[in-house]
Each structure stands twice: as structure tokens, then as C-alpha cells.
Design a protein around this motif. Structure first.
Motif, PDB file in Angstrom:
ATOM      1  N   THR A 215     -12.148  -3.676   0.193  1.00 32.02           N
ATOM      2  CA  THR A 215     -11.749  -5.073   0.418  1.00 32.02           C
ATOM      3  C   THR A 215     -10.378  -5.402  -0.174  1.00 32.02           C
ATOM      4  O   THR A 215      -9.988  -6.558  -0.226  1.00 32.02           O
ATOM      5  CB  THR A 215     -12.792  -6.029  -0.198  1.00 32.02           C
ATOM      6  N   LEU A 216      -9.671  -4.381  -0.612  1.00 32.42           N
ATOM      7  CA  LEU A 216      -8.349  -4.652  -1.197  1.00 32.42           C
ATOM      8  C   LEU A 216      -7.426  -5.287  -0.169  1.00 32.42           C
ATOM      9  O   LEU A 216      -7.465  -4.943   1.020  1.00 32.42           O
ATOM     10  CB  LEU A 216      -7.699  -3.343  -1.674  1.00 32.42           C
ATOM     11  N   ASP A 217      -6.595  -6.180  -0.644  1.00 34.72           N
ATOM     12  CA  ASP A 217      -5.615  -6.822   0.220  1.00 34.72           C
ATOM     13  C   ASP A 217      -4.342  -5.969   0.175  1.00 34.72           C
ATOM     14  O   ASP A 217      -3.606  -5.981  -0.815  1.00 34.72           O
ATOM     15  CB  ASP A 217      -5.357  -8.240  -0.340  1.00 34.72           C
ATOM     16  N   ILE A 218      -4.131  -5.198   1.230  1.00 37.03           N
ATOM     17  CA  ILE A 218      -2.967  -4.296   1.226  1.00 37.03           C
ATOM     18  C   ILE A 218      -2.183  -4.429   2.526  1.00 37.03           C
ATOM     19  O   ILE A 218      -2.711  -4.909   3.531  1.00 37.03           O
ATOM     20  CB  ILE A 218      -3.398  -2.813   1.050  1.00 37.03           C
ATOM     21  N   SER A 219      -0.943  -3.973   2.520  1.00 34.28           N
ATOM     22  CA  SER A 219      -0.120  -4.087   3.724  1.00 34.28           C
ATOM     23  C   SER A 219      -0.679  -3.140   4.799  1.00 34.28           C
ATOM     24  O   SER A 219      -1.354  -2.154   4.494  1.00 34.28           O
ATOM     25  CB  SER A 219       1.331  -3.736   3.409  1.00 34.28           C
ATOM     26  N   SER A 220      -0.359  -3.434   6.062  1.00 34.06           N
ATOM     27  CA  SER A 220      -1.002  -2.706   7.167  1.00 34.06           C
ATOM     28  C   SER A 220      -0.644  -1.220   7.181  1.00 34.06           C
ATOM     29  O   SER A 220      -1.410  -0.402   7.689  1.00 34.06           O
ATOM     30  CB  SER A 220      -0.620  -3.353   8.495  1.00 34.06           C
ATOM     31  N   ASP A 221       0.490  -0.862   6.631  1.00 32.72           N
ATOM     32  CA  ASP A 221       0.848   0.559   6.661  1.00 32.72           C
ATOM     33  C   ASP A 221       0.421   1.305   5.386  1.00 32.72           C
ATOM     34  O   ASP A 221       0.857   2.412   5.124  1.00 32.72           O
ATOM     35  CB  ASP A 221       2.356   0.749   6.909  1.00 32.72           C
ATOM     36  N   THR A 222      -0.435   0.694   4.597  1.00 34.78           N
ATOM     37  CA  THR A 222      -0.972   1.383   3.416  1.00 34.78           C
ATOM     38  C   THR A 222      -2.343   1.944   3.779  1.00 34.78           C
ATOM     39  O   THR A 222      -3.117   1.289   4.468  1.00 34.78           O
ATOM     40  CB  THR A 222      -1.081   0.400   2.232  1.00 34.78           C
ATOM     41  N   LYS A 223      -2.604   3.181   3.344  1.00 32.49           N
ATOM     42  CA  LYS A 223      -3.860   3.821   3.767  1.00 32.49           C
ATOM     43  C   LYS A 223      -4.799   4.070   2.598  1.00 32.49           C
ATOM     44  O   LYS A 223      -4.386   4.466   1.521  1.00 32.49           O
ATOM     45  CB  LYS A 223      -3.516   5.155   4.434  1.00 32.49           C
ATOM     46  N   ARG A 224      -6.112   3.842   2.866  1.00 33.59           N
ATOM     47  CA  ARG A 224      -7.134   4.094   1.856  1.00 33.59           C
ATOM     48  C   ARG A 224      -7.692   5.502   2.064  1.00 33.59           C
ATOM     49  O   ARG A 224      -8.072   5.841   3.180  1.00 33.59           O
ATOM     50  CB  ARG A 224      -8.299   3.107   2.003  1.00 33.59           C
ATOM     51  N   VAL A 225      -7.770   6.286   1.026  1.00 33.60           N
ATOM     52  CA  VAL A 225      -8.360   7.627   1.143  1.00 33.60           C
ATOM     53  C   VAL A 225      -9.174   7.945  -0.111  1.00 33.60           C
ATOM     54  O   VAL A 225      -9.175   7.185  -1.073  1.00 33.60           O
ATOM     55  CB  VAL A 225      -7.281   8.734   1.326  1.00 33.60           C
ATOM     56  N   GLN A 226      -9.817   9.115  -0.091  1.00 28.32           N
ATOM     57  CA  GLN A 226     -10.480   9.574  -1.311  1.00 28.32           C
ATOM     58  C   GLN A 226     -10.185  11.051  -1.529  1.00 28.32           C
ATOM     59  O   GLN A 226      -9.896  11.778  -0.560  1.00 28.32           O
ATOM     60  CB  GLN A 226     -11.980   9.305  -1.247  1.00 28.32           C
TER      61      GLN A 226
ATOM     62  N   ILE B 188       3.682  -0.869  -3.027  1.00 28.03           N
ATOM     63  CA  ILE B 188       2.867  -0.664  -4.239  1.00 28.03           C
ATOM     64  C   ILE B 188       2.837  -1.978  -5.015  1.00 28.03           C
ATOM     65  O   ILE B 188       1.788  -2.468  -5.436  1.00 28.03           O
ATOM     66  CB  ILE B 188       3.467   0.456  -5.126  1.00 28.03           C
ATOM     67  N   GLN B 189       4.006  -2.554  -5.168  1.00 26.64           N
ATOM     68  CA  GLN B 189       4.111  -3.812  -5.886  1.00 26.64           C
ATOM     69  C   GLN B 189       3.325  -4.913  -5.185  1.00 26.64           C
ATOM     70  O   GLN B 189       2.644  -5.718  -5.803  1.00 26.64           O
ATOM     71  CB  GLN B 189       5.599  -4.192  -6.048  1.00 26.64           C
ATOM     72  N   TRP B 190       3.417  -4.885  -3.853  1.00 28.48           N
ATOM     73  CA  TRP B 190       2.721  -5.879  -3.052  1.00 28.48           C
ATOM     74  C   TRP B 190       1.224  -5.818  -3.339  1.00 28.48           C
ATOM     75  O   TRP B 190       0.571  -6.833  -3.562  1.00 28.48           O
ATOM     76  CB  TRP B 190       2.999  -5.605  -1.562  1.00 28.48           C
ATOM     77  N   ALA B 191       0.682  -4.586  -3.343  1.00 27.88           N
ATOM     78  CA  ALA B 191      -0.751  -4.394  -3.610  1.00 27.88           C
ATOM     79  C   ALA B 191      -1.109  -4.908  -4.998  1.00 27.88           C
ATOM     80  O   ALA B 191      -2.121  -5.588  -5.186  1.00 27.88           O
ATOM     81  CB  ALA B 191      -1.122  -2.922  -3.466  1.00 27.88           C
TER      82      ALA B 191
END
Ligand code: G4P
Length: 527
Positions: free
Chosen positions: A483-494, A510-513
Motif C-alpha cells: 500500500t505504499l504511495d510510490i511513483s508509477s515508475d517505482t517497482k516493488r520486489v522481494q 526515493i525522496q518522493w517515497a
């Protein structure tokens, strides 16, 4: 018992770092000559092919041969048992260097006297400082025209940010190189050039010997007298404590190729460094002199011998003694293991060892159970050494196999290479292993990946470069990756351990996040 203590007290384990071509191989070779480990120069393998391999990755097989044979060398000198760890010179492998430094107690930094601090010296030095280990400087190639020694010292102090203390001081350089002034002993070790490929003669003359002026000539003699005064007046006192905490680097001038100044360097170095120091674990400090064996894995090298498809885990012994056939407890694996065929490297040849002590490095056969950073210890004790941090990769590719029938090999290959630390792999959150995101610190590692998957696992892959440049491990209380609020070109991975990460295309995101998510913490490396 007394013998056991003595064995550990006499251990010295260090890494050699340098920008390519500064003379690391040549210096190592001279050390080995003193130790009687090799009979003649030119036996340290891989010098030429190493250079070749760095510029031509198709030679990667060869290159790995070298990093293995020269990765750990043991020899004896003057009652000491010395373990030298080689570090890769190419910047794309700086992670490998970090791991190697984890196994070392100090470092020798070789600098080319005509060049001073170079790009790769800076990178490697930074890695040493992350651990605050003592760094000894050998300024090499004094038989060639060199930069002014004061300038070289200032360069080290300003660019690397460490204080320096010259143990000896050069008299001239290149054609007019006359030797070094040994400050402590108040004497000159004079240099007589004997031509290419020959050792120089070194003779000792006391500073108050009237012959000295004749040996050096008026000009160099007068300069030396001035330098001596300046050095004594300007520099602070020598403080061994600062050296041992990585705050002051003793500096030596010499010429490895002509074998000048190498032995005094080695002797001083051995005296100034310590035997293996205690290491931190989750059960407190582990005393190297404790009788209980313990070690950690700092490097894994797969398929060293293609015919055997083997994997070797390199371990640094941190306490006690290893004896052949001993059963140990693999903490991360949660079970007992027998360390099979432990080997030590002697000038390029590996030998099976019957016993090894704290400070030593052994390579053991790994049936695929070890990962970098793992602890093994005597069965009665169960603790873990501090982990080896994973560096943030800077380049990313989406990788999948060409032939979907080869899925099994693909998963095995990529996982093993990741375990080995050659690459890092990431997955979509809750995703499978059909395709993975591979992250590397240096792009040469992509070539290694492609080459090794094909050659060792028989898998052809398709790689697609991804635009991400930054990766951060996600932490923080009450932070939900989904549910993190991140910019559209940021990707979630593990990652393979299940840790969550974010991939960013630029630092602004990064700062935006961080600005848009309360409590979010982003880490540059994971432990
Ligand atoms: P590296 O491992 O740090 O990459 O350096 P290496 O020892 O391979 O040395 C790089 C080059 O510098 C070699 O020359 C080596 O002979 C030369 N060299 C090393 N120490 C000294 C020194 O004290 N004085 C002088 N004059 N040269 C030195 P090369 O021509 O590249 O290789 P090779 O033909 O000698 O094998």
C-alpha cells in the motif's frame, strides 16, 4: 595447549589491494619467495590471463581459475604463518572485495609511485574503511621516475582521508634512485640497480657514516638531510594504536620488481599487525584462542573444476582449531555437517589440510548447503557471526530462459549463482521464478551470468535491461509494501530471503517515497 596458542599468535591474515598494474602480483610473488613457498619469480599464476580476462569476459573461465588459485595463499616466514588474500582489481567485483576483506585482519595497499592514488585504489580503500581495518601502504616502482614523495603522501591523505606516517623515505627516483632512509634505525638502505629482471643490491649505511655522502652524491645527500629534518619536525608521532584502528597508515617506499624494500616492509608489517582478533557474534565476542572451532563463509566458488562440477565454500576460521574429519554445526542450515576435503592454497596448488587454526582460510567442498555469511561452529556452541552485508546493485535486467523446458536448470543456476554472491535476484512480490530480476553492482557480472548459465547449467537466457538505478530495502514500523504511495515508475520486489525492496529509476523518486510514506525507512544494503 601452549602450541595451540602459539599457532594462533603467529597467524597473520591480510588482503592486498591495488589499482590494476600497481604491482600487487609482483609484490605477492616476492613475499612468497621470502617464505620459500615458491622457488623462483613468475610462479604466481594468472597475472597475464587476469588482465586478459578483465578486458575480455569470454575468458571468464580462465579468470576464475586465477581468482581461485591466488585467492588465498599461505606461507611461513620468520616464525609467522601468513595468509594472503587476493582481491579482484576490477571495480565490477567490488562486492567480492568486500567479502574478502571480511576475512582479513588488515590490508596492504600498493600504489604506483608515478601515478599515486588511482580510481580503483579509492574504491578499494573505501571498502577497507567500512571495517576500520589497518591499512599499510607500499609505494611501488621507485626504480621508475616517481612523483614527489610529499605529493604522494598528501594525495593519500587528501583523497583517501587517512593520516600517513612514512616508515622509510625515498632518496631520488628512477635513474637516480639511491635507496630509502629508514627513519627508525637512522640508516640508509642503498639501492644498486642490476638491470631488468635482476634483483637490486641493498646495502646498509648508518646516517653518521662518512661514506654516506659518497654513496648518495652531494645533492641527494643534502636533500636527505633536509627531508629528515622536515619529517621529524612536521609529522606527528607514530601511534601504533591509530594504525590498528585504521586511522593512520604506515607508508613504505620500494620497488617490488627489483625486490628492493620488500623484506623490510614485510618485517615491519608483521610486527605492527596483530594475530587474529576477536569477532562479533550474536552471542558476544568470539575469542580466537577459544578451543571451540568456529568459522564463517565469505566466498563461494562454483564449478572451479568443470570436470567435477564442484562448489567450494571458503571459510575464515575465527576461533579454535579445525581437525580433519571434524564434525561441525552449520548454524543457518540447522544441522551437523562434516567439512569435506578442506583445502588450503599454496602458491597456486591446493593441498588437503589436516589441521588449521584461527586466522586460516580453508576451502571446503560444498554440496550446495552454504551461503555467504553462514556460520559453522563446534556442535556444543550455536551462535552466528555478524552477517556480510549485501551491496545495493546499480544495474538491473529482466532475465528468463529461452527454452521453457529448461526451467529447472534455470532456477537452479540463478539460485546457485545468487547464493554464491555472483548476482542478486529479485522477484515480483508473491511471484514465481519463471523470470527474475537480476541486479548487479558492475555490468560485467551480467556477462558472467550469461556465460556461466550457458556453460555450467546449459541454459540460454534472454536479458532485457531495466531502467532502474537504485534499490532500497524497505523497513519501518507499520509499513506495508503493497500500500505504499510510490511513483508509477517505482517497482516493488522481494529478494530470496523474502525481504521487500523498491526499485527506483532516479534518486528523486526515493525522496518522493520517503516524503509520502510516514515511517518508511529505506536501506542501501541489507544484512
Ligand atoms: P598488478 O598485479 O597490481 O596488476 O600488477 P603487476 O604485479 O602485474 O605489475 C604490473 C606491471 O608493473 C608489470 O609489468 C610489472 O613487472 C611491473 N612492476 C611491478 N613492480 C614494479 C617495480 O617495482 N618497478 C617496475 N619498474 N615495474 C614494476 P608488465 O610489463 O605489465 O608485466 P611483465 O611483463 O613484467 O609481466
Amino acid at each position: 595447549m601452549a602450541q595451540f596458542t602459539k599457532e594462533i599468535e603467529n597467524r597473520r591474515t591480510f588482503a592486498i589491494i591495488s589499482h590494476p598494474d600497481a604491482g600487487k602480483t609482483t609484490l605477492t610473488e616476492k613475499f612468497l619467495l621470502y617464505g620459500g613457498a615458491i622457488a623462483s619469480a613468475g610462479m604466481v599464476k594468472g597475472k597475464k590471463s587476469m588482465k586478459h580476462a578483465v578486458s575480455d569476459w569470454m575468458e571468464i573461465e580462465k579468470q576464475r581459475g586465477i581468482s581461485v588459485t591466488s585467492s588465498v595463499l599461505q606461507f611461513e616466514y620468520d616464525g609467522y604463518c601468513i595468509n594472503i588474500l587476493d582481491t579482484p582489481g576490477h571495480e565490477d567485483f567490488s562486492e567480492d572485495t568486500y567479502r574478502t576483506l571480511m576475512a582479513a585482519d588488515s590490508a596492504v595497499m600498493v600504489i604506483d609511485a608515478s601515478k599515486g592514488v588511482e580510481k580503483q585504489t579509492i574504491k578499494l580503500f573505501k571498502v577497507c574503511m567500512m571495517r576500520d581495518i589497518p591499512v599499510f601502504t607500499f609505494i611501488n616502482k621507485m626504480d621508475r621516475e616517481a612523483r614527489d614523495p610529499y605529493e604522494l603522501m598528501t594525495d593519500i591523505e587528501n583523497v583517501l582521508g587517512i593520516r600517513t606516517y612514512p616508515i622509510n623515505w625515498p632518496i631520488g627516483s628512477g635513474k637516480s634512485f639511491k635507496g630509502v632512509y629508514e627513519r627508525d634505525q637512522e640508516r640508509v638502505l642503498s639501492f644498486t640497480y642490476n638491470g631488468i629482471g635482476h634483483e637490486a643490491d641493498a646495502e646498509i649505511t648508518a646516517m653518521d657514516d662518512p661514506k654516506l655522502r659518497d654513496i648518495l652524491g652531494d645533492e641527494l645527500y643534502n636533500n636527505l638531510m633536509d627531508d629528515r629534518e622536515l619529517l621529524d619536525g612536521a609529522g606527528g608521532d607514530f601511534d601504533l594504536d591509530l594504525v590498528r584502528h585504521g586511522k593512520l597508515s604506515p607508508v613504505f617506499f620500494g620497488s617490488a620488481l627489483t625486490n628492493f624494500g620488500v623484506e623490510p616492509f614485510l618485517e615491519n608489517f608483521l610486527k605492527m599487525t596483530t594475530s587474529p582478533l576477536p569477532r562479533q557474534s550474536d552471542a558476544g565476542e568470539v575469542d580466537p584462542f577459544s578451543e571451540d572451532f568456529s568459522a564463517f563463509v565469505f566466498k563461494i566458488q562454483a564449478n572451479m573444476n568443470k570436470a567435477h562440477r564442484d562448489r567450494i565454500a571458503f571459510m575464515r576460521i575465527c576461533s579454535g582449531k579445525y581437525e580433519k574429519g571434524q564434525e561441525v554445526y552449520h548454524v543457518q542450515g540447522g544441522r551437523k555437517v562434516k567439512l569435506s576435503q578442506p583445502q588450503q592454497m599454496m602458491a597456486g596448488d591446493s593441498e588437503i589440510v589436516d589441521e588449521a587454526f584461527a586466522g586460516d582460510i580453508i576451502g571446503v567442498f560444498d554440496p550446495g548447503v552454504f551461503s555467504i555469511g553462514d556460520t559453522v561452529c563446534a556442535s556444543s556452541k550455536r551462535f552466528q557471526f555478524e552477517g556480510i552485508p549485501t551491496f545495493a546493485p546499480e544495474h538491473f535486467c529482466l532475465v528468463r530462459q529461452k527454452d521453457t523446458m529448461k526451467r529447472k536448470q534455470f532456477v537452479k543456476g540463478t539460485s546457485q549463482l545468487a547464493q554464491e554472491g555472483a548476482i542478486q535476484i529479485f522477484q515480483e512480490i508473491d511471484g514465481g521464478m519463471e523470470e527474475v530480476i537480476v541486479g548487479v553492482v558492475g555490468t560485467l557480472q551480467f556477462d558472467v551470468l550469461e556465460h556461466r548459465l550457458k556453460n555450467e547449467y546449459g541454459v540460454d537466457i534472454i536479458m532485457e535491461r531495466l531502467p532502474y538505478q537504485y534499490i532500497r530495502w524497505v523497513s519501518g514500523e507499520n509499513v506495508d509494501i503493497k500500500t505504499l504511495d510510490i511513483s508509477s515508475d517505482t517497482k516493488r520486489v522481494q529478494d530470496l530471503k523474502g525481504n521487500y525492496l523498491l526499485l527506483f529509476t532516479n534518486s528523486w523518486n526515493i525522496q518522493w517515497a520517503l516524503d509520502h510514506n510516514d515511517g518508511l525507512e529505506l536501506q542501501e544494503f541489507s544484512r
